[in-house]
Write an enzyme that holds these catalytic residues in place. Sequence first.
Site, short mmCIF file in Angstrom:
data_model
loop_
_atom_site.label_atom_id
_atom_site.label_comp_id
_atom_site.label_asym_id
_atom_site.label_seq_id
_atom_site.Cartn_x
_atom_site.Cartn_y
_atom_site.Cartn_z
N LYS A 299 0.80 -1.23 0.00
CA LYS A 299 0.00 0.00 0.00
C LYS A 299 0.84 1.27 0.00
O LYS A 299 0.39 2.31 -0.51
CB LYS A 299 -0.95 0.00 1.20
CG LYS A 299 -2.06 -1.04 1.12
CD LYS A 299 -3.03 -0.90 2.28
CE LYS A 299 -4.13 -1.94 2.18
NZ LYS A 299 -5.15 -1.77 3.24
N ASP A 335 -9.88 2.79 1.61
CA ASP A 335 -9.87 2.23 2.96
C ASP A 335 -10.47 3.19 3.97
O ASP A 335 -11.27 2.80 4.83
CB ASP A 335 -8.43 1.90 3.40
CG ASP A 335 -7.97 0.53 2.93
OD1 ASP A 335 -8.83 -0.32 2.62
OD2 ASP A 335 -6.75 0.31 2.87
N GLY A 364 -0.11 0.43 6.24
CA GLY A 364 -0.95 1.20 5.33
C GLY A 364 -2.39 1.30 5.79
O GLY A 364 -3.02 2.36 5.68
N ASN A 384 2.37 0.16 18.28
CA ASN A 384 3.09 -0.63 17.27
C ASN A 384 4.40 -1.13 17.85
O ASN A 384 5.01 -0.48 18.72
CB ASN A 384 3.36 0.22 16.03
CG ASN A 384 3.76 -0.62 14.84
OD1 ASN A 384 3.01 -1.52 14.45
ND2 ASN A 384 4.91 -0.35 14.26
#
Length: 502
Positions: A299, A335, A364, A384
């Site tokens: 992406k 998205d 992405g 993350n």
Amino acid sequence: MNKTKICLTLTCKTIQEDLKIIEKYRPYIDMVELRADYLEEDECLHIRQFPRLANIPCILTIRRRIDGGLYVGGESARTMLFARAMAFADQNKKNNFAYVDFEDDFHIPSLQDACMAFGTRIIRSMHDMNNPVYDIIEKCNSMRKTGYEIPKIAFQPHTLDDVTHLFEVTKNFTDYDHILCAMGSLGTPSRILAHKTHSFLTYTSAPENLSNTNVIGHLDPITLHNIYHFKDLNDDTKIFGITGWPLAHTLSPELHNKGYKKHGMNCVYIPIRTPKLSEAMNFCDKVGVQGMSVTVPHKETVLPELARIDEEVADIRASNTIVKEAGQWCGYNTDASGFMTALKEFLGVDKLRHRRVAIIGAGGAARAIAYAIKKLGGKACIFNRTLINAKIIADKYGFKYAPLAQDSVYDLEMYSDIIIQTTSVGNGYFGPSNESNDPLYFYNFKGNENVYDIIYSPEITPMMSRAIASGCHVSNGYSMLRHQGYKQFKLFTGEEYGDDTN
């Protein structure tokens, strides 16, 4: 040349089981291949009667292990088995094998003479189970000794470029009947788009027997018929697809192809698997793909390939949709808007004021979701494992960020009104939660969280299962897939997708 036929490969242990498979899938197929190397030894004594019992054109194949089969006997014994299966030719040719598969190094004059006498065509086959084949037409020419032989080449591609080469060299290959396919998951386009290589047939396996052929990558005939509308494909068919890696689980072909069928469009949408985006772009240019959905891990890396991008792509720095417009690739992001619609449905609200959102992951999809949360007025923290990636997204939208680890449980609790899982962890996993399939394995759900996992296969991931058990309001990502897919459909075709309930 005639339209490509659908051949059902039969890999049961008994003839009766094979016959039951034929009856179950007869409406979807044109012919069958009896793989006698899968039959129990006693069953091989009765294969001469198989064409009459099957009442459909039959290929007889006794495949050796070196060529991907199960036969382990000597060549003399295999020759006798072929001879017994072809003996006593019936005046009604439907009661004889219509085809027999002999490997390129298997030349028995008596069997070849019998084929000519009985009206049985020889499929002269070559299998490379480990490597690609490049000189395809030259090999077909050398394998085809007589006009009644059909050369067949099946090979294992190392890259998508090997599959692209197959399409390139055979686009005008119409001199005689031939069978061509690239095996494995990379080779799926060669099976769906077999008409573009002018292949005489494409092989399929029954769903209940796919485990016997999973290495070579057969589709099942119902999928080929109901999802890809194989019999309707022709030289005028517009091709779209989805690229990503490993792309093992995707419902996008079902959604898009259903839309084409509903609108009466001559289009098909296929998986284009590759870890290298450049190979997907090369495939599109050489095979004539007009647009692609783009998923993990491409992406973000797709952006340099695009001549023009829309506002969402410019802001999010990720594109999940590319379309060929006036000969140039243009990038869009569906998205974000698809997720916004799905999240509103999930929560029953139009805004996220005073809501604290935990976004798990920083790829992405997370970029698009962070964009959507900001648009909806929510506050978020990006979690993350690689902290710098979380920081990049968080800084852009004025969000917090934290490591995805046990030490961040307090931060996660603070932003647990809505938990949105955007990673691929859990994709395709069934069974109990553990560290490898649950990105929040360290977090104990309280029961008051709204949990949205963008994964949709399986319907309930291990993380979702824990959340449900705790009493959370939970959704998988199918609603996001639908809504972003509807917008892709409009970009691809210019038409609204419409009601998806029909």
